[in-house]
Design an enzyme around this catalytic site. Structure first.
Site, PDB file in Angstrom:
ATOM      1  N   LYS A  23      38.385  45.658  32.303  1.00 44.14           N
ATOM      2  CA  LYS A  23      39.440  45.882  31.685  1.00 44.14           C
ATOM      3  C   LYS A  23      39.891  47.189  31.558  1.00 44.14           C
ATOM      4  O   LYS A  23      40.947  47.622  31.943  1.00 44.14           O
ATOM      5  CB  LYS A  23      39.363  45.347  30.183  1.00 44.14           C
ATOM      6  CG  LYS A  23      40.604  45.399  29.350  1.00 44.14           C
ATOM      7  CD  LYS A  23      40.325  44.619  28.069  1.00 44.14           C
ATOM      8  CE  LYS A  23      41.614  45.389  27.330  1.00 44.14           C
ATOM      9  NZ  LYS A  23      41.494  44.660  25.873  1.00 44.14           N
ATOM     10  N   GLU A  60      29.069  51.058  34.771  1.00 46.69           N
ATOM     11  CA  GLU A  60      28.125  50.239  35.766  1.00 46.69           C
ATOM     12  C   GLU A  60      29.157  49.858  36.887  1.00 46.69           C
ATOM     13  O   GLU A  60      28.571  49.944  37.956  1.00 46.69           O
ATOM     14  CB  GLU A  60      27.546  49.227  35.130  1.00 46.69           C
ATOM     15  CG  GLU A  60      26.278  49.675  34.012  1.00 46.69           C
ATOM     16  CD  GLU A  60      26.954  49.632  32.521  1.00 46.69           C
ATOM     17  OE1 GLU A  60      28.190  50.062  32.277  1.00 46.69           O
ATOM     18  OE2 GLU A  60      26.114  49.376  31.613  1.00 46.69           O
ATOM     19  N   GLY A 114      38.371  41.994  26.014  1.00 49.23           N
ATOM     20  CA  GLY A 114      37.219  41.774  27.424  1.00 49.23           C
ATOM     21  C   GLY A 114      36.709  40.426  27.275  1.00 49.23           C
ATOM     22  O   GLY A 114      36.547  39.643  28.177  1.00 49.23           O
ATOM     23  N   ARG A 115      36.059  40.120  26.156  1.00 49.14           N
ATOM     24  CA  ARG A 115      35.399  38.849  25.917  1.00 49.14           C
ATOM     25  C   ARG A 115      36.292  37.448  26.086  1.00 49.14           C
ATOM     26  O   ARG A 115      35.715  36.522  25.744  1.00 49.14           O
ATOM     27  CB  ARG A 115      34.203  38.768  24.942  1.00 49.14           C
ATOM     28  CG  ARG A 115      34.828  39.380  23.566  1.00 49.14           C
ATOM     29  CD  ARG A 115      33.917  39.316  22.610  1.00 49.14           C
ATOM     30  NE  ARG A 115      34.122  39.837  21.274  1.00 49.14           N
ATOM     31  CZ  ARG A 115      34.552  41.056  21.021  1.00 49.14           C
ATOM     32  NH1 ARG A 115      34.411  42.038  22.133  1.00 49.14           N
ATOM     33  NH2 ARG A 115      34.978  41.687  20.027  1.00 49.14           N
ATOM     34  N   GLU A 151      29.060  39.564  19.923  1.00 52.49           N
ATOM     35  CA  GLU A 151      29.864  40.986  20.236  1.00 52.49           C
ATOM     36  C   GLU A 151      31.187  40.776  19.001  1.00 52.49           C
ATOM     37  O   GLU A 151      31.604  41.895  18.649  1.00 52.49           O
ATOM     38  CB  GLU A 151      30.367  41.302  21.493  1.00 52.49           C
ATOM     39  CG  GLU A 151      31.058  42.643  21.869  1.00 52.49           C
ATOM     40  CD  GLU A 151      31.204  43.074  23.431  1.00 52.49           C
ATOM     41  OE1 GLU A 151      30.508  43.651  23.829  1.00 52.49           O
ATOM     42  OE2 GLU A 151      32.070  42.188  23.803  1.00 52.49           O
ATOM     43  N   HIS A 196      10.232  22.232  27.748  1.00 48.60           N
ATOM     44  CA  HIS A 196       8.984  22.500  28.240  1.00 48.60           C
ATOM     45  C   HIS A 196       8.902  24.018  27.877  1.00 48.60           C
ATOM     46  O   HIS A 196       7.832  24.556  28.565  1.00 48.60           O
ATOM     47  CB  HIS A 196       8.855  22.297  29.751  1.00 48.60           C
ATOM     48  CG  HIS A 196       9.011  20.605  29.887  1.00 48.60           C
ATOM     49  ND1 HIS A 196       8.039  20.031  29.723  1.00 48.60           N
ATOM     50  CD2 HIS A 196      10.062  20.071  30.108  1.00 48.60           C
ATOM     51  CE1 HIS A 196       8.632  18.631  30.042  1.00 48.60           C
ATOM     52  NE2 HIS A 196       9.920  18.688  30.414  1.00 48.60           N
ATOM     53  N   LYS A 256      25.956  53.738  24.863  1.00 45.64           N
ATOM     54  CA  LYS A 256      26.481  54.447  26.111  1.00 45.64           C
ATOM     55  C   LYS A 256      26.625  55.758  26.029  1.00 45.64           C
ATOM     56  O   LYS A 256      26.410  56.586  27.041  1.00 45.64           O
ATOM     57  CB  LYS A 256      27.899  53.841  26.380  1.00 45.64           C
ATOM     58  CG  LYS A 256      28.125  52.525  26.543  1.00 45.64           C
ATOM     59  CD  LYS A 256      29.662  52.054  26.806  1.00 45.64           C
ATOM     60  CE  LYS A 256      30.089  50.599  26.677  1.00 45.64           C
ATOM     61  NZ  LYS A 256      31.545  50.405  26.627  1.00 45.64           N
TER      62      LYS A 256
HETATM   63  O1  F6P Z   1      30.877  47.569  26.367  1.00 47.79           O
HETATM   64  C1  F6P Z   1      31.103  46.291  26.180  1.00 47.79           C
HETATM   65  C2  F6P Z   1      32.125  45.957  26.675  1.00 47.79           C
HETATM   66  O2  F6P Z   1      33.342  46.719  26.459  1.00 47.79           O
HETATM   67  C3  F6P Z   1      32.676  44.456  26.545  1.00 47.79           C
HETATM   68  O3  F6P Z   1      33.149  44.230  25.494  1.00 47.79           O
HETATM   69  C4  F6P Z   1      33.217  44.303  27.657  1.00 47.79           C
HETATM   70  O4  F6P Z   1      33.685  42.945  27.992  1.00 47.79           O
HETATM   71  C5  F6P Z   1      32.387  45.057  28.735  1.00 47.79           C
HETATM   72  O5  F6P Z   1      32.184  46.065  28.008  1.00 47.79           O
HETATM   73  C6  F6P Z   1      33.108  45.278  30.067  1.00 47.79           C
HETATM   74  O6  F6P Z   1      34.255  46.319  29.765  1.00 47.79           O
HETATM   75  P1  F6P Z   1      35.506  46.583  30.934  1.00 47.79           P
HETATM   76  O7  F6P Z   1      36.029  45.314  31.256  1.00 47.79           O
HETATM   77  O8  F6P Z   1      36.303  47.389  30.368  1.00 47.79           O
HETATM   78  O9  F6P Z   1      34.693  46.924  32.360  1.00 47.79           O
END
Ligand code: F6P
Length: 538
Positions: A202, A208, A261-262, A347, A378, A502
């Protein structure tokens, strides 16, 4: 409790005390129609709440609570595009993507409906262009690498796994973690000429994701692929960041900033899954969700699926001290559902501040955990049946399978139905002694075989797992999450709690380098000691 009026709080406490004493089984004895009374049908989905402590009186208390806090107004605000995410001064209008006509709810800003339509149209165009391009390639694409984390991956992975065909000619590899073990293993199975890479973020600033895209680029160009940045696709709400990263504009598919995002599985974030399941099924997924939104907006609270579930969540958290909720999908295709819901719920609602910034004085998000039946039976089910914590459980079953192994499916369903029954019924000494095989048991063994029962669970039965029923299921959970947030008076749409870690990771990373001349730092002694250990072993 600040957000629950004192008198209502006292009545809910009394209700819980009565419920503990009466139990759930007795309610079935007293009301022959309980199973029917507390089940709600929505299209292909059937929700049975009757094995919980739900009662007409409890729903009345929660309806009264809803009335006091203006719940209906809050439902409207969400769909109107009010700034429900006050800390980030944003609406949360993901629902517009599944119905740009917004169920007739007038938007505060009429430009946003156009943004929703435009973004869906752009998604469709990009989908068609990429699909055409894939069809024209000399080497067919067998692998899609979807790079994204959290909301930029969990929903898409679920969508792909739930709706893909058995045909495995197109694989999607979801790379979220920065852990090179995962990336290395994926790359060892792919070839640049038969791989499509899609970077999803987003913000297009997530450390990462950007690092993973760069590393895939190096692999791509180092293994005979030409000009990675010309072939990679970006899906983002921040086209500028994608451009600065080097992705050309016509390889960038955007979605609006007001999609959290979620909550972004409804957007172009699902491009990779759509390329496998087809755009038509993606639109059916949106339509299923839209129908559930319609139910949420227009159904009285006592029959409103998301509200009823959220009320029970609130009741168990705050009046039964249930710190967790377990979700068990009796369908392999839904194996990523728990991960998805974990992010959605924790979240969104794992917050200690109310919407006005003051401290919350009730329990907000329970821990969401679970797994896939029958595997979980199990492993963790011992605790579920005989552990000392009350864990409301949720069972998700699919009546009709999409395979021919009917005896497997019957056995799967038998297990999925038996477990909630066992949680409710329990087993006492008489039950144990009635079983012939256990006649010679010691008292010690008999005691160990006692199950208290009276453990609440909800069962959700899908007629079949289709794009539409999956859409409805996920929208149900989203609206339930929002409703729970409203009951707790919190903002379900920010996630400030992820930022500190972070920032510290960025600060700490240079300290891990062998030659680092580490300045005196504000890290605690334990962390500094661990850094030394890592350097000395690395
Ligand atoms: O660090 C949390 C977060 O912002 C989530 O809410 C989001 O889904 C994820 O990181 C990834 O963020 P982005 O889509 O900006 O890479």
């Amino acid at each position: 409790m600040a957000s629950i009026p004192e008198s209502l709080h006292a009545r809910l406490q009394n209700a819980a005390a009565d419920d503990q004493e009466l139990g759930i089984k007795q309610r079935f004895v007293e009301d022959a129609s309980r199973a029917e009374r507390f089940s709600i049908r929505h299209e292909q989905l059937y929700f049975d709440f009757s094995k919980t402590h739900i009662s007409v009186e409890l729903l009345e208390l929660y309806s009264e609570y809803a009335e006091k806090i203006g719940f209906k107004g809050k439902q409207q605000e969400l769909f109107q595009g009010a700034l429900v995410n006050a800390t980030e001064e944003r609406p949360a209008l993901h629902t517009l993507l599944r119905d740009p006509d917004n169920h007739g709810v007038a938007l505060l800003d009429d430009q946003v409906a156009k943004q929703a339509r435009d973004s869906l149209a752009q998604f469709k165009q990009s989908f068609e262009r990429i699909q055409k391009n894939l069809g024209e390639r000399a080497t067919p694409v067998t692998d899609i690498i979807h790079i994204g984390i959290g909301g930029s991956s969990l929903g898409t992975q679920l969508l792909f796994e739930a709706l893909r065909d058995f045909d495995e000619t197109k694989r999607i590899h979801f790379i979220g973690n920065i852990d090179g073990h995962q990336l290395a293993s994926v790359l060892s199975a792919c070839k640049p000429e038969s791989t499509l890479v899609i970077g999803v973020s987003k913000t297009f600033s997530t450390a990462e994701t950007l690092q993973n895209i760069r590393s895939v680029g190096q692999w791509y160009e180092g293994n005979g692929g030409a000009d990675f940045l010309q072939s990679v696709f970006a899906v983002t709400a921040n086209a500028n960041n994608a451009k600065q990263f080097g992705v050309p504009e016509n390889n960038t598919v955007t979605f609006p900033e007001w999609v959290g995002g979620r909550y972004s599985v409804w957007s172009a974030v699902s491009l990779s899954a759509a390329l496998v399941i087809g755009y038509q099924r993606f639109t059916e997924f949106l339509a299923g969700a839209a129908a559930m939104d319609e139910h949420f907006l227009n159904t009285p609270l006592e029959n409103n699926l998301s509200f009823v579930a959220a009320a029970m969540d609130h009741y168990y958290c705050n009046y039964f001290s249930a710190g967790s909720r377990a979700i068990f999908a009796y369908d392999f295709r839904l194996r990523s559902l728990v991960d998805y819901l974990q992010q959605l719920e924790t979240e969104s609602n794992g917050k200690d501040r109310q919407v006005d910034g003051t401290q919350v004085d009730q329990l907000t998000s329970p821990v969401i955990w679970g797994g896939v039946g029958t595997n979980v039976q199990h492993s963790v089910f011992q605790m579920l049946h005989q552990g000392t914590s009350l864990i409301p459980a949720e069972f998700i079953l699919v009546a009709r399978p999409d395979h021919d192994l009917s005896s497997h499916h019957q056995e799967l369903l038998a297990n999925g139905l038996a477990q909630p029954a066992a949680l409710l019924a329990g087993q006492n000494v008489d039950d144990i002694e009635r079983q012939d095989r256990t006649k010679d048991l010691t008292e010690l063994a008999i005691n160990a075989k006692i199950f208290s029962g009276e453990r609440p669970s909800t069962t959700i039965l899908l007629e079949s797992l289709t794009a539409r029923s999956l859409g409805a299921l996920l929208a149900y959970y989203e609206q339930r999450t929002y409703s729970f947030g409203v009951l707790c008076n919190i903002n379900s749409f920010d996630q400030m709690g992820v930022e500190l870690g972070k920032r510290l990771a960025k600060e700490l990373q240079p300290m891990l380098s062998k030659n680092a001349e580490n300045e005196p730092s504000s890290f605690d002694a334990s962390t500094l000691r661990l850094i030394e250990e890592v350097i000395s072993k690395g």
